[in-house]
Design a protein around this motif. Structure first.
Motif, PDB file in Angstrom:
ATOM      1  N   TYR A   1      34.425  52.095  46.251  1.00  0.00           N
ATOM      2  CA  TYR A   1      35.231  51.333  45.436  1.00  0.00           C
ATOM      3  C   TYR A   1      34.937  50.009  45.498  1.00  0.00           C
ATOM      4  O   TYR A   1      34.937  49.052  44.578  1.00  0.00           O
ATOM      5  N   ALA A   2      35.143  49.327  46.809  1.00  0.00           N
ATOM      6  CA  ALA A   2      34.968  47.839  46.776  1.00  0.00           C
ATOM      7  C   ALA A   2      33.488  47.395  47.177  1.00  0.00           C
ATOM      8  O   ALA A   2      33.127  46.361  47.280  1.00  0.00           O
ATOM      9  N   GLU A   3      32.555  48.297  46.833  1.00  0.00           N
ATOM     10  CA  GLU A   3      31.128  47.922  47.117  1.00  0.00           C
ATOM     11  C   GLU A   3      30.402  47.176  46.084  1.00  0.00           C
ATOM     12  O   GLU A   3      30.937  47.292  44.931  1.00  0.00           O
TER      13      GLU A   3
ATOM     14  N   THR B   1      36.346  51.770  35.096  1.00  0.00           N
ATOM     15  CA  THR B   1      37.383  50.699  35.039  1.00  0.00           C
ATOM     16  C   THR B   1      37.581  49.754  35.852  1.00  0.00           C
ATOM     17  O   THR B   1      37.592  48.447  35.445  1.00  0.00           O
ATOM     18  N   ARG B   2      37.347  50.086  37.002  1.00  0.00           N
ATOM     19  CA  ARG B   2      37.283  48.900  38.139  1.00  0.00           C
ATOM     20  C   ARG B   2      35.851  48.017  37.905  1.00  0.00           C
ATOM     21  O   ARG B   2      35.945  46.688  37.907  1.00  0.00           O
ATOM     22  N   THR B   3      35.194  48.705  37.711  1.00  0.00           N
ATOM     23  CA  THR B   3      33.689  48.414  37.390  1.00  0.00           C
ATOM     24  C   THR B   3      33.679  47.319  36.243  1.00  0.00           C
ATOM     25  O   THR B   3      33.137  46.188  36.316  1.00  0.00           O
ATOM     26  N   LEU B   4      34.343  47.623  35.279  1.00  0.00           N
ATOM     27  CA  LEU B   4      34.582  46.845  33.966  1.00  0.00           C
ATOM     28  C   LEU B   4      35.554  45.634  34.031  1.00  0.00           C
ATOM     29  O   LEU B   4      35.591  44.778  33.372  1.00  0.00           O
ATOM     30  N   GLY B   5      36.382  45.717  35.410  1.00  0.00           N
ATOM     31  CA  GLY B   5      37.206  44.619  35.463  1.00  0.00           C
ATOM     32  C   GLY B   5      38.432  44.802  34.956  1.00  0.00           C
ATOM     33  O   GLY B   5      39.407  43.762  34.877  1.00  0.00           O
TER      34      GLY B   5
END
Length: 197
Positions: free
Chosen positions: A99-101, A157-161
Motif C-alpha cells: 500500500y505505501a510502497e 484509487t490510492r495510486t491515482l491519488g
C-alpha cells in the motif's frame, strides 16, 4: 572513469530499471527511447535491439511488475487455508504489504500502461483464472469477487491519488475486508444472505 560495460544478457533488465527510474523521477512524459538509453548508459540502437518501441518497453515493464505481483499473491495464497477466502485474503495481505510502497512509480506505470492495454493482458488472464476457480467453490457467490475488486480498487484509487489513508483508518479497512473474507469461509454469513436457501 568510464562506466563498466553491461553484459549482453543483463541489458534487458538494465533497460527496464532505467525506464522505471525515469518514470519515478519525472513521470511518463520523459519516457523516450533516447532518455532510456542515456539513463541505461547504452546507445539508442542498444535499447531498440531489445525493445523495438516505447510500447514494447512499457509492455515489458508491465509484464515484469505484474510477474512480481502474481508471484507475491500466489505465495500468500498458498499460505492460506484452502477455500473460498484464500484468494481474497491473499490479495488483502498483498495490499497491506504494498500500500505505501513506491510512491512515484505505480501512478506513472499505471498511466503509461493505460496507453498500452496489452501490457495488462497477462494479469487479466491470472485474475480471470483465479476468479473462475473461486466461483466454483464459493458458498456465497459473488462475495469473493467483490472482496478481490474492493482490494484492487483500494490500491488503484490510492495510486491515482484519490485518497491516502494511513494508520488506524487503513488498518480498520484492511481488518474489515479480512473479517468479511473469513466470515464467508467460516459460514458466518447465513445462506439466506447469499440468496441461497
Amino acid at each position: 572513469m568510464a562506466k563498466p560495460r553491461t553484459r549482453r544478457e543483463d541489458r534487458p533488465s538494465v533497460i527496464l530499471d532505467a525506464a522505471e527510474s525515469l518514470i519515478r523521477r519525472a513521470g511518463t512524459r520523459t519516457l523516450t527511447i533516447d532518455a532510456v538509453a542515456a539513463e541505461a548508459g547504452l546507445s539508442k540502437g542498444g535499447v531498440l535491439h531489445h525493445f523495438s518501441s516505447k510500447e514494447a518497453l512499457i509492455t515489458a515493464m508491465a509484464e515484469r511488475k505484474l510477474k512480481e505481483v502474481k508471484e507475491g499473491i500466489a505465495k500468500l495464497e498458498a499460505e492460506q487455508v484452502p477455500g473460498p477466502s484464500a484468494l481474497p485474503l491473499a490479495l488483502i495481505a498483498h495490499a497491506r504489504q504494498v500500500y505505501a510502497e513506491e510512491e512515484g512509480f505505480p501512478r506513472a506505470f499505471l498511466l503509461a500502461s493505460a496507453e498500452n492495454p496489452e501490457a495488462f493482458a497477462g494479469f487479466n488472464v491470472f485474475l480471470r483464472e483465479r476468479l473462475a476457480g473461486l466461483e466454483k467453490i464459493e458458498t456465497c457467490p459473488g462475495i469473493g469477487a467483490a472482496l478481490v475488486f474492493s482490494t484492487l480498487g483500494l490500491l488503484i484509487t490510492r495510486t491515482l491519488g484519490f485518497h491516502s489513508m494511513e494508520g488506524a483508518q487503513l488498518e480498520r479497512l484492511f481488518d474489515g475486508l479480512e473479517k468479511v473474507a473469513r466470515c464467508v469461509t467460516e459460514g458466518e454469513i447465513p445462506p439466506e444472505a447469499c440468496g441461497t436457501p
